[in-house]
Design an enzyme around this catalytic site. Structure first.
Site, short mmCIF file in Angstrom:
data_model
loop_
_atom_site.label_atom_id
_atom_site.label_comp_id
_atom_site.label_asym_id
_atom_site.label_seq_id
_atom_site.Cartn_x
_atom_site.Cartn_y
_atom_site.Cartn_z
N CYS A 94 -2.66 -1.46 8.00
CA CYS A 94 -2.10 -0.28 7.33
C CYS A 94 -1.41 0.59 8.37
O CYS A 94 -1.96 0.82 9.45
CB CYS A 94 -3.21 0.50 6.64
SG CYS A 94 -2.64 1.97 5.77
N HIS A 126 -3.35 -2.54 -2.41
CA HIS A 126 -3.43 -1.75 -1.17
C HIS A 126 -2.59 -0.47 -1.29
O HIS A 126 -3.08 0.63 -1.00
CB HIS A 126 -2.94 -2.60 0.01
CG HIS A 126 -2.91 -1.86 1.32
ND1 HIS A 126 -3.70 -2.18 2.39
CD2 HIS A 126 -2.17 -0.79 1.73
CE1 HIS A 126 -3.46 -1.34 3.39
NE2 HIS A 126 -2.52 -0.49 3.01
N GLU A 127 -1.35 -0.62 -1.76
CA GLU A 127 -0.46 0.55 -1.82
C GLU A 127 -0.94 1.56 -2.87
O GLU A 127 -0.93 2.77 -2.63
CB GLU A 127 0.98 0.12 -2.10
CG GLU A 127 1.62 -0.72 -1.00
CD GLU A 127 1.45 -0.14 0.40
OE1 GLU A 127 1.45 1.09 0.55
OE2 GLU A 127 1.32 -0.93 1.34
NI NI Z 1 -1.64 1.25 3.85
#
Ligand code: NI
Length: 179
Positions: A101, A143-144
């Site tokens: 990330c 994830h986003e």
């Molecule tokens: Ni991220």
């Protein structure tokens, strides 16, 4: 063109539940999307969420028009702007794989995610998006969108023995930045 500063883990703005976008196809929304794209490209990321540049709105971008040179084996995810998303898991199956990330630079961890999901939302013009996806595409979306609920991937991890510095875990991509 504006490459924005990416907030790092520890910044309380990454822990907020983001606000819904109320109006589509506005100059402000298109400008936000441009900033997100410019910032994601500059960092060579796989995706980016508005809260990561300090904007408290439910907007994420992900995917690319061409293959990411850092991940030549990964399937191509179409470049997508997703606003006010919802995610519905399809089935009970989960898969674990490595994630990084841009807000957690230099680290990678193994994160369980739903293997197959349906996601819905809108693009910046207000046109609806409704897709059923699996594998890496499903992982990127989860994830986003997690950034919109104030969740960073370490908060989803179950096994911290599979968490570490990218340059140690994957010496071959030591020079790469994180997504
Ligand atoms: Ni991220």
């Amino acid at each position: 063109m504006a490459v924005c500063e990416i907030l790092k883990m520890g910044d309380p703005r990454l822990l907020r539940v983001a606000q819904k976008v109320g109006q589509f196809d506005t100059d402000a929304l298109h400008l936000l999307v441009t900033d997100l794209l410019d910032t994601m490209r500059a960092a060579n990321g796989a995706g980016l969420a508005a809260p990561q540049i300090g904007v408290d709105l439910q907007v994420v971008i992900f995917g690319s028009e061409e293959r990411n040179p850092r991940y030549p084996d990964r399937p191509l995810v179409p470049r997508t702007v997703l606003v006010n998303p919802t995610i519905t898991p399809l089935g009970e199956d989960q898969e674990s794989d490595w994630e990084g990330c841009l807000s957690v630079p230099g680290l990678r961890g193994v994160v369980p995610r739903w293997a197959r999901i349906r996601y819905t939302g809108w693009d910046a013009f207000g046109d609806p998006i409704d897709r059923t996806v699996d594998g890496f595409h499903a992982r990127v979306v989860q994830h986003e969108c997690d950034h919109l609920w104030g969740k960073l991937y370490p908060m989803r991890m179950r096994d911290f023995s599979q968490f570490g510095f990218t340059e140690i875990l994957f010496p071959g991509i030591a020079a790469a930045e994180d997504d």
